[in-house]
Motif scaffolding. Structure first.
Motif, PDB file in Angstrom:
ATOM      1  N   ILE A 206       3.728   9.478 -18.725  1.00 29.14           N
ATOM      2  CA  ILE A 206       4.948   8.675 -18.786  1.00 29.14           C
ATOM      3  C   ILE A 206       4.632   7.313 -19.412  1.00 29.14           C
ATOM      4  N   PRO A 207       5.640   6.640 -19.963  1.00 30.33           N
ATOM      5  CA  PRO A 207       5.422   5.257 -20.414  1.00 30.33           C
ATOM      6  C   PRO A 207       4.990   4.396 -19.234  1.00 30.33           C
ATOM      7  N   VAL A 208       4.130   3.438 -19.483  1.00 36.10           N
ATOM      8  CA  VAL A 208       3.604   2.627 -18.394  1.00 36.10           C
ATOM      9  C   VAL A 208       4.719   1.877 -17.668  1.00 36.10           C
ATOM     10  N   GLU A 209       5.834   1.615 -18.365  1.00 34.55           N
ATOM     11  CA  GLU A 209       6.962   0.919 -17.730  1.00 34.55           C
ATOM     12  C   GLU A 209       7.577   1.734 -16.600  1.00 34.55           C
ATOM     13  N   LYS A 210       7.355   3.049 -16.589  1.00 34.88           N
ATOM     14  CA  LYS A 210       7.952   3.905 -15.560  1.00 34.88           C
ATOM     15  C   LYS A 210       6.998   4.200 -14.409  1.00 34.88           C
ATOM     16  N   CYS A 211       5.812   3.601 -14.426  1.00 30.63           N
ATOM     17  CA  CYS A 211       4.837   3.849 -13.364  1.00 30.63           C
ATOM     18  C   CYS A 211       5.343   3.296 -12.029  1.00 30.63           C
ATOM     19  N   GLN A 212       5.122   4.068 -10.973  1.00 27.92           N
ATOM     20  CA  GLN A 212       5.481   3.629  -9.631  1.00 27.92           C
ATOM     21  C   GLN A 212       4.333   2.832  -9.011  1.00 27.92           C
TER      22      GLN A 212
ATOM     23  N   GLY B 193       3.598   3.696   1.098  1.00 25.26           N
ATOM     24  CA  GLY B 193       4.722   4.458   0.563  1.00 25.26           C
ATOM     25  C   GLY B 193       4.742   4.352  -0.951  1.00 25.26           C
ATOM     26  N   ILE B 194       5.728   4.941  -1.558  1.00 24.73           N
ATOM     27  CA  ILE B 194       5.863   4.939  -3.012  1.00 24.73           C
ATOM     28  C   ILE B 194       7.110   4.141  -3.390  1.00 24.73           C
ATOM     29  N   TYR B 195       6.956   3.249  -4.366  1.00 28.63           N
ATOM     30  CA  TYR B 195       8.035   2.374  -4.784  1.00 28.63           C
ATOM     31  C   TYR B 195       8.292   2.548  -6.278  1.00 28.63           C
ATOM     32  N   ASN B 196       9.552   2.511  -6.663  1.00 28.85           N
ATOM     33  CA  ASN B 196       9.944   2.665  -8.063  1.00 28.85           C
ATOM     34  C   ASN B 196       9.866   1.323  -8.792  1.00 28.85           C
ATOM     35  N   PRO B 197       9.790   1.368 -10.121  1.00 34.56           N
ATOM     36  CA  PRO B 197       9.791   0.105 -10.881  1.00 34.56           C
ATOM     37  C   PRO B 197      11.013  -0.740 -10.526  1.00 34.56           C
ATOM     38  N   GLY B 198      10.796  -2.020 -10.313  1.00 34.17           N
ATOM     39  CA  GLY B 198      11.886  -2.921  -9.942  1.00 34.17           C
ATOM     40  C   GLY B 198      12.076  -3.093  -8.453  1.00 34.17           C
ATOM     41  N   ASP B 199      11.465  -2.212  -7.637  1.00 35.36           N
ATOM     42  CA  ASP B 199      11.572  -2.366  -6.185  1.00 35.36           C
ATOM     43  C   ASP B 199      10.871  -3.640  -5.745  1.00 35.36           C
ATOM     44  N   VAL B 200      11.435  -4.279  -4.710  1.00 36.76           N
ATOM     45  CA  VAL B 200      10.903  -5.544  -4.207  1.00 36.76           C
ATOM     46  C   VAL B 200      10.340  -5.328  -2.811  1.00 36.76           C
ATOM     47  N   LEU B 201       9.177  -5.895  -2.570  1.00 35.33           N
ATOM     48  CA  LEU B 201       8.520  -5.798  -1.266  1.00 35.33           C
ATOM     49  C   LEU B 201       8.219  -7.210  -0.789  1.00 35.33           C
ATOM     50  N   LYS B 202       8.704  -7.547   0.401  1.00 37.27           N
ATOM     51  CA  LYS B 202       8.448  -8.863   0.980  1.00 37.27           C
ATOM     52  C   LYS B 202       7.448  -8.708   2.114  1.00 37.27           C
ATOM     53  N   LYS B 203       6.405  -9.533   2.041  1.00 42.70           N
ATOM     54  CA  LYS B 203       5.366  -9.461   3.059  1.00 42.70           C
ATOM     55  C   LYS B 203       4.797 -10.847   3.278  1.00 42.70           C
ATOM     56  N   ASN B 204       4.757 -11.231   4.561  1.00 40.30           N
ATOM     57  CA  ASN B 204       4.276 -12.562   4.926  1.00 40.30           C
ATOM     58  C   ASN B 204       5.031 -13.612   4.113  1.00 40.30           C
ATOM     59  N   GLU B 205       4.340 -14.401   3.327  1.00 32.31           N
ATOM     60  CA  GLU B 205       4.989 -15.461   2.553  1.00 32.31           C
ATOM     61  C   GLU B 205       5.010 -15.127   1.071  1.00 32.31           C
TER      62      GLU B 205
ATOM     63  N   GLU C 231       6.006  -3.511 -11.040  1.00 32.53           N
ATOM     64  CA  GLU C 231       6.142  -3.611 -12.494  1.00 32.53           C
ATOM     65  C   GLU C 231       4.945  -2.939 -13.166  1.00 32.53           C
ATOM     66  N   LYS C 232       5.209  -1.893 -13.941  1.00 35.08           N
ATOM     67  CA  LYS C 232       4.179  -1.156 -14.685  1.00 35.08           C
ATOM     68  C   LYS C 232       3.068  -0.650 -13.775  1.00 35.08           C
ATOM     69  N   GLY C 233       3.459  -0.189 -12.593  1.00 36.37           N
ATOM     70  CA  GLY C 233       2.494   0.419 -11.687  1.00 36.37           C
ATOM     71  C   GLY C 233       1.698  -0.541 -10.835  1.00 36.37           C
ATOM     72  N   LYS C 234       1.979  -1.837 -10.919  1.00 34.19           N
ATOM     73  CA  LYS C 234       1.258  -2.785 -10.070  1.00 34.19           C
ATOM     74  C   LYS C 234       2.235  -3.817  -9.516  1.00 34.19           C
ATOM     75  N   TRP C 235       1.819  -4.449  -8.439  1.00 29.61           N
ATOM     76  CA  TRP C 235       2.663  -5.423  -7.784  1.00 29.61           C
ATOM     77  C   TRP C 235       2.458  -6.813  -8.419  1.00 29.61           C
ATOM     78  N   ILE C 236       3.562  -7.426  -8.792  1.00 28.80           N
ATOM     79  CA  ILE C 236       3.554  -8.802  -9.278  1.00 28.80           C
ATOM     80  C   ILE C 236       4.114  -9.663  -8.155  1.00 28.80           C
ATOM     81  N   CYS C 237       3.286 -10.537  -7.589  1.00 32.53           N
ATOM     82  CA  CYS C 237       3.672 -11.278  -6.388  1.00 32.53           C
ATOM     83  C   CYS C 237       3.764 -12.781  -6.658  1.00 32.53           C
TER      84      CYS C 237
END
Length: 345
Positions: free
Chosen positions: A256-262, A267-279, A285-291
């Motif tokens: 798949i294109p890297v833009e579609k990587c989960q 758990g498993i998260y789709n591109p664009g999903d947001v995860l809030k943890k601590n602060e 984004e592209k298979g990795k978390w941008i925090c």
């Protein structure tokens, strides 16, 4: 070794030995009871041409037995990859590979070809048939023929043509020899031509992968995108993701294109999903978390009239009798009321 009982030794000699028993393909020359390594190969007759049915490998005290359906490591059925005692057993779309820290690498294509690398040396067992000279001396093969003599492969092909024509109607012998020559060319650092066609020596790839005669054995995936840049292995033939895509090892469905990587995190998260943890607030984004950090409400406090805690958590004690600015933001001030200041003297 490859194809119709063809062998190439470490020092470049070619020969043919039509044996159907189990043979010691290669081993070290130690005289001790326990050898440092050995590779045994068992052939079986398969319709028009022989096929390798079992490869047995011993490296120090580690044993690996490979068949088309199973991989046994130290007598136990293993799920690849397996790493034990400095020996790594893994697979690509075409090959099963056994690598060791002592510099021995064994590659089997699950059909007719086994290759053994000892440092920079290569021992191969091969198969072939067809219009060999016309094919291997075609201009497309020039990058290979400039560094790799095609004559031994042409001779092996001609020998197979005499022995198996017209029985080998599917060109399996010819395809095997061309494949081996292509592999040797790739190993030498050159790029073999795209010589396969849909009606000639075609390879069917899983998922939406495409076949290439020379590609990196270090597959780029959604979770490991920079493996090609770090890979130190020689290029090999096989099935690879199309350019601009990576293998999705999370769903194991396709390239798949890297833009579609989960992303994964409990758990498993789709591109664009947001995860809030601590602060922190993280976006997939592209298979990795941008925090990024999330500003949290600050707290300052006064306890028992003289015990202070600042916004950054520092504590101190101050005994004062005036009015003091407890907190200030711009023009906004919060005063800490005390008794009137004593008169100045």
């Amino acid at each position: 070794m490859w194809g119709n009982f063809h062998f190439k030794t470490f020092d470049g000699d070619f020969y043919q030995f039509p044996g159907m028993c189990e043979y010691n393909l290669v081993s070290d020359c130690q005289t001790h009871v326990i050898r440092q390594f050995s590779v045994h190969v068992k052939r079986t007759e398969n319709s028009n041409s022989p096929k390798i049915s079992r490869v047995s490998i011993s490296i120090n005290d580690i044993t690996v037995e490979l068949t088309e359906e199973t991989v046994m490591v130290m007598g136990k059925n293993g799920t690849l990859p397996v790493h034990v005692g400095g020996v790594l057993v893994e697979e690509s779309t075409i090959y099963i590979m056994v690598r060791s820290k002592i510099g021995i690498t064994v590659m089997w294509n699950r059909e007719d070809a086994v290759r053994v690398y000892a440092g920079n040396l290569v021992y191969a067992l091969l198969i072939n048939e067809g219009h060999c000279e016309d094919l291997l001396k075609a201009k497309d093969w020039d990058p290979c023929t400039q560094i790799l003599n095609p004559e031994p492969y042409i001779n092996a092909c001609i020998n197979d043509l005499c022995l198996y024509q017209p029985v080998d109607n599917d060109n399996s012998s010819l395809c095997a020899t061309l494949s081996e020559y292509s592999r040797q060319c790739s190993h030498a650092g050159k790029s073999p031509p795209t010589w396969r066609r849909d009606d000639f020596c075609a390879v069917t790839c899983p998922y939406n992968m495409v076949h290439s005669e020379s590609g990196s054995p270090c597959m780029q995936t959604c979770l490991h995108k920079n493996t090609n840049a770090l890979c130190e292995e020689h290029n090999i033939d096989g099935c690879f993701c199309p350019p601009g895509t990576v293998f999705d090892e999370i769903s194991k469905m396709s390239c798949i294109p890297v833009e579609k990587c989960q992303c994964t995190h409990d758990g498993i998260y789709n591109p664009g999903d947001v995860l809030k943890k601590n602060e922190e607030e993280c976006i997939c984004e592209k298979g990795k978390w941008i925090c990024m950090s999330i500003p949290s409400p600050g707290l300052c406090a006064v306890e028992e009239g003289s015990h202070f805690t600042t916004y950054d958590g520092k504590e101190f004690t101050f005994h004062g009798d005036c009015n003091y600015v407890l907190s200030e933001r711009g023009s906004e001030r919060i005063f800490y009321p005390s008794s009137d200041c004593p008169p100045k003297t």
